[in-house]
Write a protein that holds these residues in place. Structure first.
Motif, PDB file in Angstrom:
ATOM      1  N   SER A   1      14.683  37.227  75.693  1.00  0.00           N
ATOM      2  CA  SER A   1      13.836  37.755  74.620  1.00  0.00           C
ATOM      3  C   SER A   1      12.687  36.816  74.294  1.00  0.00           C
ATOM      4  O   SER A   1      11.705  37.217  73.656  1.00  0.00           O
ATOM      5  CB  SER A   1      14.679  38.007  73.365  1.00  0.00           C
ATOM      6  OG  SER A   1      15.665  38.994  73.613  1.00  0.00           O
ATOM      7  N   SER A   2      12.782  35.558  74.725  1.00  0.00           N
ATOM      8  CA  SER A   2      11.713  34.582  74.463  1.00  0.00           C
ATOM      9  C   SER A   2      10.427  34.929  75.194  1.00  0.00           C
ATOM     10  O   SER A   2       9.382  34.327  74.941  1.00  0.00           O
ATOM     11  CB  SER A   2      12.175  33.183  74.854  1.00  0.00           C
ATOM     12  OG  SER A   2      12.417  33.095  76.258  1.00  0.00           O
ATOM     13  N   LEU A   3      10.487  35.893  76.115  1.00  0.00           N
ATOM     14  CA  LEU A   3       9.268  36.353  76.777  1.00  0.00           C
ATOM     15  C   LEU A   3       8.291  36.952  75.765  1.00  0.00           C
ATOM     16  O   LEU A   3       7.094  37.063  76.038  1.00  0.00           O
ATOM     17  CB  LEU A   3       9.619  37.387  77.860  1.00  0.00           C
ATOM     18  CG  LEU A   3      10.378  36.835  79.074  1.00  0.00           C
ATOM     19  CD1 LEU A   3      10.909  37.968  79.937  1.00  0.00           C
ATOM     20  CD2 LEU A   3       9.477  35.923  79.893  1.00  0.00           C
ATOM     21  N   ASP A   4       8.820  37.364  74.622  1.00  0.00           N
ATOM     22  CA  ASP A   4       7.993  37.868  73.525  1.00  0.00           C
ATOM     23  C   ASP A   4       8.172  36.927  72.333  1.00  0.00           C
ATOM     24  O   ASP A   4       9.253  36.885  71.741  1.00  0.00           O
ATOM     25  CB  ASP A   4       8.421  39.290  73.163  1.00  0.00           C
ATOM     26  CG  ASP A   4       7.690  39.833  71.952  1.00  0.00           C
ATOM     27  OD1 ASP A   4       6.740  39.175  71.467  1.00  0.00           O
ATOM     28  OD2 ASP A   4       8.066  40.927  71.486  1.00  0.00           O
ATOM     29  N   PRO A   5       7.160  36.157  71.964  1.00  0.00           N
ATOM     30  CA  PRO A   5       7.296  35.187  70.865  1.00  0.00           C
ATOM     31  C   PRO A   5       7.708  35.809  69.536  1.00  0.00           C
ATOM     32  O   PRO A   5       8.241  35.121  68.659  1.00  0.00           O
ATOM     33  CB  PRO A   5       5.894  34.566  70.768  1.00  0.00           C
ATOM     34  CG  PRO A   5       5.275  34.812  72.109  1.00  0.00           C
ATOM     35  CD  PRO A   5       5.837  36.110  72.584  1.00  0.00           C
ATOM     36  N   SER A   6       7.475  37.112  69.375  1.00  0.00           N
ATOM     37  CA  SER A   6       7.811  37.764  68.111  1.00  0.00           C
ATOM     38  C   SER A   6       9.257  38.260  68.061  1.00  0.00           C
ATOM     39  O   SER A   6       9.726  38.692  67.001  1.00  0.00           O
ATOM     40  CB  SER A   6       6.868  38.942  67.850  1.00  0.00           C
ATOM     41  OG  SER A   6       7.094  39.987  68.795  1.00  0.00           O
ATOM     42  N   ALA A   7       9.965  38.206  69.186  1.00  0.00           N
ATOM     43  CA  ALA A   7      11.335  38.719  69.238  1.00  0.00           C
ATOM     44  C   ALA A   7      12.334  37.652  68.810  1.00  0.00           C
ATOM     45  O   ALA A   7      12.159  36.464  69.089  1.00  0.00           O
ATOM     46  CB  ALA A   7      11.666  39.205  70.653  1.00  0.00           C
ATOM     47  N   GLU A   8      13.390  38.081  68.159  1.00  0.00           N
ATOM     48  CA  GLU A   8      14.458  37.184  67.739  1.00  0.00           C
ATOM     49  C   GLU A   8      15.274  36.767  68.962  1.00  0.00           C
ATOM     50  O   GLU A   8      15.590  37.597  69.822  1.00  0.00           O
ATOM     51  CB  GLU A   8      15.354  37.921  66.736  1.00  0.00           C
ATOM     52  CG  GLU A   8      16.447  37.090  66.115  1.00  0.00           C
ATOM     53  CD  GLU A   8      17.258  37.863  65.084  1.00  0.00           C
ATOM     54  OE1 GLU A   8      18.016  37.229  64.344  1.00  0.00           O
ATOM     55  OE2 GLU A   8      17.130  39.113  65.024  1.00  0.00           O
ATOM     56  N   ILE A   9      15.595  35.488  69.070  1.00  0.00           N
ATOM     57  CA  ILE A   9      16.396  34.992  70.190  1.00  0.00           C
ATOM     58  C   ILE A   9      17.826  34.791  69.704  1.00  0.00           C
ATOM     59  O   ILE A   9      18.075  34.014  68.781  1.00  0.00           O
ATOM     60  CB  ILE A   9      15.833  33.667  70.744  1.00  0.00           C
ATOM     61  CG1 ILE A   9      14.377  33.848  71.191  1.00  0.00           C
ATOM     62  CG2 ILE A   9      16.683  33.182  71.919  1.00  0.00           C
ATOM     63  CD1 ILE A   9      13.710  32.555  71.624  1.00  0.00           C
ATOM     64  N   LEU A  10      18.747  35.490  70.312  1.00  0.00           N
ATOM     65  CA  LEU A  10      20.159  35.411  69.949  1.00  0.00           C
ATOM     66  C   LEU A  10      20.921  34.677  71.047  1.00  0.00           C
ATOM     67  O   LEU A  10      20.810  35.034  72.222  1.00  0.00           O
ATOM     68  CB  LEU A  10      20.746  36.813  69.765  1.00  0.00           C
ATOM     69  CG  LEU A  10      20.035  37.717  68.758  1.00  0.00           C
ATOM     70  CD1 LEU A  10      20.702  39.085  68.708  1.00  0.00           C
ATOM     71  CD2 LEU A  10      19.998  37.078  67.375  1.00  0.00           C
ATOM     72  N   VAL A  11      21.662  33.654  70.660  1.00  0.00           N
ATOM     73  CA  VAL A  11      22.438  32.877  71.626  1.00  0.00           C
ATOM     74  C   VAL A  11      23.886  32.779  71.168  1.00  0.00           C
ATOM     75  O   VAL A  11      24.175  32.761  69.961  1.00  0.00           O
ATOM     76  CB  VAL A  11      21.847  31.465  71.837  1.00  0.00           C
ATOM     77  CG1 VAL A  11      20.527  31.538  72.579  1.00  0.00           C
ATOM     78  CG2 VAL A  11      21.667  30.735  70.504  1.00  0.00           C
ATOM     79  N   ALA A  12      24.786  32.697  72.133  1.00  0.00           N
ATOM     80  CA  ALA A  12      26.211  32.640  71.810  1.00  0.00           C
ATOM     81  C   ALA A  12      26.574  31.371  71.063  1.00  0.00           C
ATOM     82  O   ALA A  12      27.415  31.380  70.160  1.00  0.00           O
ATOM     83  CB  ALA A  12      27.032  32.754  73.098  1.00  0.00           C
ATOM     84  N   ASP A  13      25.933  30.273  71.460  1.00  0.00           N
ATOM     85  CA  ASP A  13      26.223  28.979  70.839  1.00  0.00           C
ATOM     86  C   ASP A  13      24.905  28.217  70.703  1.00  0.00           C
ATOM     87  O   ASP A  13      23.898  28.580  71.334  1.00  0.00           O
ATOM     88  CB  ASP A  13      27.211  28.205  71.719  1.00  0.00           C
ATOM     89  CG  ASP A  13      27.968  27.127  70.955  1.00  0.00           C
ATOM     90  OD1 ASP A  13      27.640  26.906  69.781  1.00  0.00           O
ATOM     91  OD2 ASP A  13      28.870  26.509  71.542  1.00  0.00           O
ATOM     92  N   ASP A  14      24.907  27.170  69.890  1.00  0.00           N
ATOM     93  CA  ASP A  14      23.689  26.368  69.724  1.00  0.00           C
ATOM     94  C   ASP A  14      23.129  26.007  71.098  1.00  0.00           C
ATOM     95  O   ASP A  14      23.849  25.517  71.978  1.00  0.00           O
ATOM     96  CB  ASP A  14      23.992  25.095  68.948  1.00  0.00           C
ATOM     97  CG  ASP A  14      24.421  25.371  67.509  1.00  0.00           C
ATOM     98  OD1 ASP A  14      24.219  26.500  67.036  1.00  0.00           O
ATOM     99  OD2 ASP A  14      24.962  24.453  66.869  1.00  0.00           O
TER     100      ASP A  14
END
Length: 643
Positions: free
Chosen positions: A108-121
């Motif tokens: 999702s980081s391909l779009d700076p406006s999108a929220e990035i969700l990760v399983a862990d830090d």
């Protein structure tokens, strides 16, 4: 022909006419807001008409806040209508289609406006992205369920759930990325909780007879504490109980060199992941789909015949030739335009922000399926093509198919040009076969090819064509340094073509694509001590990201040394001198191979004679400017469209 491959199969309530799947691949053709574009519909329908059994949409975002712009999405009811147009078009063309539900995590980081969700830090550059909260986990699970509901309403025949490639479900599943200390971390059973919740949410919102296909990695590559195939088998059995009907066995991830298995280039063997699929099929008893450089009908049919998988993915094979399936079924194997795994148009094109959408070295019409690109001419013309490299032969074949009279003249004793030479490098036999296929196609079409005959003013006056295409290629660049003309100095092209044989301690000047592949060729075939000398700060700088991974690993394994930031100043007796930071250094060298690039061959005589006779002259490929084959072939299509 290939009766195993073209035998029908039933997945729950879905009947498929054959065992071939066109998979979810990013195209950059979606509308910015996630709607399906007409371009995507045309692109997919072309593969349906080409005989494919099941077409999957490219990855489709289920969660609005984390959906990157420019990717397909189905996170809102407002998007259903465009998906309906997509499914209706597929069905009207006689096909079946599925949607691949996706939460992209780091992608999702391909779009700076999108929220990035990760399983862990996760440490991301200078920053650390905090792990997803339990509340947000529930939100994403619900999003998968709602997306499934919308997919049913849109008319899809099956649902795909992406649980691989480091996207969010896979990131939870693998201990290589999940060190949470709550109910979603720790044991495999805990790490599997999130993807299983997603599966149950999907299953709850689709009909009982609708198949649910899960894409999953066979195991983790380059991950410390990553998933083993035994872990995956255990997880697949859990997923089966939760409602998954079929397994799409992929491999690779986007944050390690394992990326090479996600979009495997020519360096990776054909069918490299099939044995993994076979073992998972055997130990789970589930319908299983094999993936991974399966780009010939023979290989695909053997996989099914041997019981190693129930279906196969042919992705880039159908990018290169949308008629792959029909041609295979009809036994027209010589007419198939085979993918060569170059990755230049599909992966490199996808990641290059300057490229509007993916393309294909072997099929420049990709993404232009509705265009009348090569229409029949109103007037039949005689066209002289100068040069029988792949660009020249491609334009010759296209013009012949349009109905023109075409004749080809080549100054050397063979066709294929530098594409043929490139095919002599290690691991690139498919490129060699592709180069040879252009000549075979020209012969099938009845095109005259005259070898050892350069095009000059006299020949043009003799033939008096209506139009000329100059595709005479390029020649190696010469560096004006002392010793360049020594007997122990060879060109990379002559080495690859077997005309020159280096010896002793060998130095290759130039660390671009040609240089590194020439160094590999010398090491593999002559087992010499090889050093690459490159004036830039790194070698393989002009390779795409995935091919670079493979080539750099090969250089390391082969003990090929590289001297960077070193500019050649002279070639002596048993050594070369280089300038590095203003200091002269010496490198032992019994033989020297020059691989510093090429420049366009002079074509002034052709151009001037055409001007004198008022004959239109079109210049394509390296004759215009030395580049890659993808440029030559695209320009061949453009010129063929004009004549």
């Amino acid at each position: 022909m290939f009766n195993n491959l073209f035998n029908s199969i039933d997945l729950k309530g879905l009947h498929l006419k054959n065992r071939i799947i066109f998979p979810a691949m990013g195209t950059k053709m979606a509308e910015e807001d996630g709607n399906v574009s007409q371009q995507i519909i045309d692109y997919q329908v072309a593969r349906v008409k080409g005989g494919c059994g099941l077409n999957m949409s490219e990855v489709c975002s289920v969660h609005k806040a984390s959906a990157p712009k420019g990717f397909l999405a189905i996170h809102s009811d407002s998007l259903i209508e465009s998906h309906k147009k997509f499914t209706e078009a597929i069905h009207n063309a006689g096909g079946k289609c599925g949607v691949q539900l996706w939460q992209g995590s780091l992608a999702s980081s391909l779009d700076p406006s999108a929220e990035i969700l990760v399983a862990d830090d996760f440490k991301y550059g200078k920053y650390t992205i905090p792990k997803i909260s339990v509340e947000k986990i529930k939100e994403v699970v619900d999003s998968f369920g709602e997306a499934a509901r919308r997919s049913v309403e849109a008319g899809y025949d099956c649902i795909g759930f992406h649980c691989g490639h480091n996207y969010l479900p896979h990131s939870f599943l693998t201990a290589g990325m999940n060190n949470r200390d709550d109910e979603y971390g720790g044991s495999l059973e805990n790490r599997a909780k999130f993807p299983l919740e997603c599966i149950r949410a999907i299953r709850k919102n689709i009909p009982n007879d609708m198949p649910l296909i899960m894409r999953v990695d066979a195991h983790d590559d380059y991950f410390k504490n990553g998933l083993t195939i035994d872990d995956i088998i255990k997880f697949c059995l859990m997923a089966k109980e939760a409602g998954v009907d079929a397994l799409d066995i992929s491999r690779g991830n986007m944050i390690t060199p394992g990326l090479k298995y996600e979009v495997p280039p020519i360096d990776i063997p054909n069918g490299f992941n099939v044995e993994n699929a076979a073992r998972i099929k055997k130990e789970t008893g589930m319908v299983t789909i094999a993936v991974g450089r399966i780009n010939t009908p023979k290989l695909a049919d053997e996989i099914i015949a041997d019981g190693k998988a129930d279906m196969v993915v042919v992705g880039r094979g159908q990018l290169a030739d949308p008629e792959f399936c029909n041609k295979a079924k009809d036994g027209k194997l010589d007419e198939i335009v085979y993918c060569v795994g170059c990755n230049q148009g599909c992966y490199d094109g996808f990641t290059d922000p300057n490229v509007p959408f993916i393309t294909c070295l072997r099929n420049p019409l990709l993404g232009h399926e509705s265009d009348d690109f090569i229409s029949k001419p109103t007037e039949k013309k005689k066209v002289l093509v100068a040069g029988a490299g792949v660009g020249g032969l491609e334009v010759a074949c296209l013009l012949k198919e349009k109905g023109h009279d075409v004749v080809v003249y080549e100054s050397s004793d063979h066709t294929g040009g530098q594409f043929l030479t490139a095919g002599k490098a290690p691991r690139k036999n498919e490129m060699l076969l592709a180069a040879q296929s252009y000549e075979k196609k020209a012969e099938r079409l009845g095109i005259e090819i005259h070898l050892n005959t350069p095009v000059n003013a006299e020949l043009i006056r003799k033939e008096m064509p209506d139009e000329v295409v100059a595709a005479i290629g390029a020649v190696p660049i010469k560096i004006p340094v002392d010793g360049y003309d020594n007997d122990n100095v060879f060109s990379s092209h002559d080495v690859l073509n077997g005309k020159s044989v280096p010896f002793g301690k060998c130095v290759v000047i130039g660390g671009g694509l040609v240089g590194v592949e020439t160094a590999e060729f010398i090491k593999e075939n002559l087992d010499l001590d090889v050093t690459i000398v490159e004036m830039n700060d790194e070698v393989a700088k002009d390779l795409g990201a995935i091919r670079k991974i493979c080539v750099m690993e090969s250089l390391s394994k082969s003990n090929i040394k590289a001297e960077t930031s070193a500019r050649l100043t002279r070639i002596g007796d048993g050594f070369i001198a280089v300038d590095r930071d203003g200091e002269e250094e010496y490198i032992l060298a019994d033989s020297v191979v020059m691989a510093i690039g090429a420049k366009a061959k002079a074509h002034d005589e052709i151009k001037n004679e055409c001007e004198k006779l008022s004959i239109p002259c079109h210049v394509i490929g390296d004759t215009k400017r030395a580049r890659r084959a993808i440029n030559s072939i695209r320009e061949a299509y453009e010129v063929a469209g004009e004549i």
